[in-house]
Design an enzyme around this catalytic site. Structure first.
Site, PDB file in Angstrom:
ATOM      1  N   PRO A 195      68.909  37.524   9.482  1.00  0.00           N
ATOM      2  CA  PRO A 195      69.515  38.918   9.107  1.00  0.00           C
ATOM      3  C   PRO A 195      70.873  39.069   9.751  1.00  0.00           C
ATOM      4  O   PRO A 195      70.720  38.915  11.004  1.00  0.00           O
ATOM      5  CB  PRO A 195      68.225  39.810   9.029  1.00  0.00           C
ATOM      6  N   GLY A 229      73.393  41.042  11.753  1.00  0.00           N
ATOM      7  CA  GLY A 229      73.206  42.299  12.748  1.00  0.00           C
ATOM      8  C   GLY A 229      71.992  42.818  13.302  1.00  0.00           C
ATOM      9  O   GLY A 229      71.833  44.024  13.549  1.00  0.00           O
ATOM     10  N   ALA A 230      71.003  41.738  13.182  1.00  0.00           N
ATOM     11  CA  ALA A 230      69.473  42.312  13.425  1.00  0.00           C
ATOM     12  C   ALA A 230      69.188  41.890  14.785  1.00  0.00           C
ATOM     13  O   ALA A 230      67.912  41.885  15.199  1.00  0.00           O
ATOM     14  CB  ALA A 230      68.481  41.693  12.565  1.00  0.00           C
ATOM     15  N   SER A 277      72.906  36.263  14.222  1.00  0.00           N
ATOM     16  CA  SER A 277      73.349  35.737  13.025  1.00  0.00           C
ATOM     17  C   SER A 277      74.890  35.168  13.278  1.00  0.00           C
ATOM     18  O   SER A 277      75.407  34.160  12.632  1.00  0.00           O
ATOM     19  CB  SER A 277      73.344  36.713  11.843  1.00  0.00           C
ATOM     20  N   SER A 278      75.792  36.109  14.064  1.00  0.00           N
ATOM     21  CA  SER A 278      76.996  35.902  13.936  1.00  0.00           C
ATOM     22  C   SER A 278      77.324  34.683  14.676  1.00  0.00           C
ATOM     23  O   SER A 278      78.203  33.741  14.418  1.00  0.00           O
ATOM     24  CB  SER A 278      77.966  37.257  14.578  1.00  0.00           C
ATOM     25  N   ALA A 279      76.649  34.232  15.851  1.00  0.00           N
ATOM     26  CA  ALA A 279      76.870  33.383  16.719  1.00  0.00           C
ATOM     27  C   ALA A 279      76.655  32.042  16.006  1.00  0.00           C
ATOM     28  O   ALA A 279      77.321  30.882  15.957  1.00  0.00           O
ATOM     29  CB  ALA A 279      76.001  33.256  17.916  1.00  0.00           C
ATOM     30  N   ASP A 306      74.903  34.027  23.517  1.00  0.00           N
ATOM     31  CA  ASP A 306      74.423  33.759  22.052  1.00  0.00           C
ATOM     32  C   ASP A 306      75.253  32.509  21.555  1.00  0.00           C
ATOM     33  O   ASP A 306      74.323  31.672  20.971  1.00  0.00           O
ATOM     34  CB  ASP A 306      75.206  34.885  20.922  1.00  0.00           C
TER      35      ASP A 306
HETATM   36  C1  MEV Z   1      74.154  40.322  21.488  1.00  0.00           C
HETATM   37  O1  MEV Z   1      73.412  39.663  20.695  1.00  0.00           O
HETATM   38  C2  MEV Z   1      74.057  40.277  22.828  1.00  0.00           C
HETATM   39  C3  MEV Z   1      75.022  41.166  23.795  1.00  0.00           C
HETATM   40  O2  MEV Z   1      74.688  40.985  25.050  1.00  0.00           O
HETATM   41  C4  MEV Z   1      76.613  40.996  23.770  1.00  0.00           C
HETATM   42  C5  MEV Z   1      76.963  39.691  23.985  1.00  0.00           C
HETATM   43  O3  MEV Z   1      76.149  38.925  24.930  1.00  0.00           O
HETATM   44  O4  MEV Z   1      77.926  39.281  23.819  1.00  0.00           O
HETATM   45  C6  MEV Z   1      74.701  42.621  23.347  1.00  0.00           C
END
Ligand code: MEV
Length: 333
Positions: A116, A118-119, A123-125, A168
């Site tokens: 999902p 942004g959960a 997901s984005s990575a 990530d």
């Molecule tokens: C986001 O999944 C993790 C954060 O630590 C941002 C990052 O590490 O780039 C909040």
């Protein structure tokens, strides 16, 4: 046409603090994003089959269109920026290796993700890693995994206004349990822990949440101590992981959640799921990822925890998160 997949992840420890140079330990899980890439004359067309949206298509170029989807514009904009920047990295990597036509190459990109958006499950990575890999292979170039991870990190940093860690993207590329501290990234040999994810159906905007922590830290310099304390939790957690000491791991996850709440990135729904998991016997539970909404991760008996989470009002899904050790995979089309 080429296709690559990459896994999502949960953070055992260390999100947010990792942006300030503290260590973090994320762990890849068995949910994947699949990205299929096909050359086209020019421009970039992105189609998403499932990003917890109903599906959408966006075309970059002369006629940019805004898709009609049930998701906040900022989240959608961020999702599209990740793909756009990933394609830019792929063009650059191929051009640096002498592929003449790479810089002007057009692509049709199709994203099918089980993760999902942004959960807090990366997901984005996963999408960025799979997009860079599939698009470079579509241009006839196979990048070493380390370079895919590095370029994916540059994408996240650029979309998140210069603030991102390598955690990530390294985890999505390599799979398994990894340790990231600044530039230093490595995989850890660790036990396959019984982890359960609870999902509230919501999402947080990673860039905005990272910026929010930065502001809090600037307003109240002592918030820096909370960030350092998260680093201490991670260092202690590494020893517990090496010893497979689940009691200590659970306690440290609970402390980590409290510290994340202190820097303002938890949410009522996340706290409710964390407490339900603890009440059901979890050794520990914490939010995972950027926070603001999305997912928690709990350590304990998967059946018990899934059952307990299913009764929490606002918990949309709960599932056993199995460890993924493959990371980036080059798939048959
Ligand atoms: C986001 O999944 C993790 C954060 O630590 C941002 C990052 O590490 O780039 C909040």
């Amino acid at each position: 046409m080429t296709a690559s997949t990459a896994p999502g992840k949960v953070y055992l420890f260390g999100e947010h603090a990792v942006v300030y140079g503290e260590p973090a330990v994320p762990c890849a899980i068995g949910l994947r994003a699949r990205v299929t890439v096909e050359r086209r004359a020019d421009g970039l067309r992105v189609q998403a089959g499932d990003l917890s949206l109903d599906g959408f298509a966006v075309e970059y170029g002369a006629t940019d269109t805004t898709p009609e989807v049930d998701v906040s514009p900022s989240l959608l904009e961020a999702a599209m920026s990740y793909v756009n920047e990933a394609v830019t990295q792929a063009r650059e990597a191929a051009a640096e290796r002498g592929v003449e036509a790479a810089r002007a190459a057009g692509f049709e990109v199709t994203v099918d993700s089980e993760i999902p958006l942004g959960a807090g499950l990366g997901s984005s990575a996963a999408v960025v890693v799979a997009t860079i890999d599939a698009a470079t292979r579509e241009l006839g170039v196979e990048l070493p995994r380390e370079e895919v991870a590095d370029r994916a990190y540059r994408v996240e940093r650029s979309v998140q206004n210069g603030e991102a860690s390598r955690a990530d993207t390294f985890c999505a590329t390599m799979g398994g349990v990894v340790r990231v501290e600044g530039e230093s990234c490595r995989t850890l040999g660790t036990p396959d822990l019984p982890l359960v994810v609870g999902y509230d159906g919501g999402a947080g905007d990673t860039g905005a949440l990272v910026a929010q922590v930065r502001e809090l830290r600037e307003t109240y310099p002592f918030v820096g101590d909370t960030v350092s304390a998260i680093g201490d939790v991670v260092r202690r957690g590494e020893t517990a992981l090496a010893a497979d000491d689940r009691e200590t791991l659970g306690e440290l996850m609970n402390i980590n959640h409290g510290l994340l709440a202190a820097v303002g990135v938890s949410a009522r729904s996340l706290d409710a799921m964390v407490w339900a998991a603890r009440d059901a016997g979890a050794r520990g539970a914490k939010l995972t990822g950027a926070g603001g909404g999305g997912c928690i991760v709990a350590l304990g008996d998967p059946d018990e925890l899934e059952r307990a989470l299913a009764y929490v009002p606002g918990c949309e899904d709960a599932f056993h998160a199995e460890l993924d050790t493959d990371g980036l995979r080059r798939e048959e089309r």
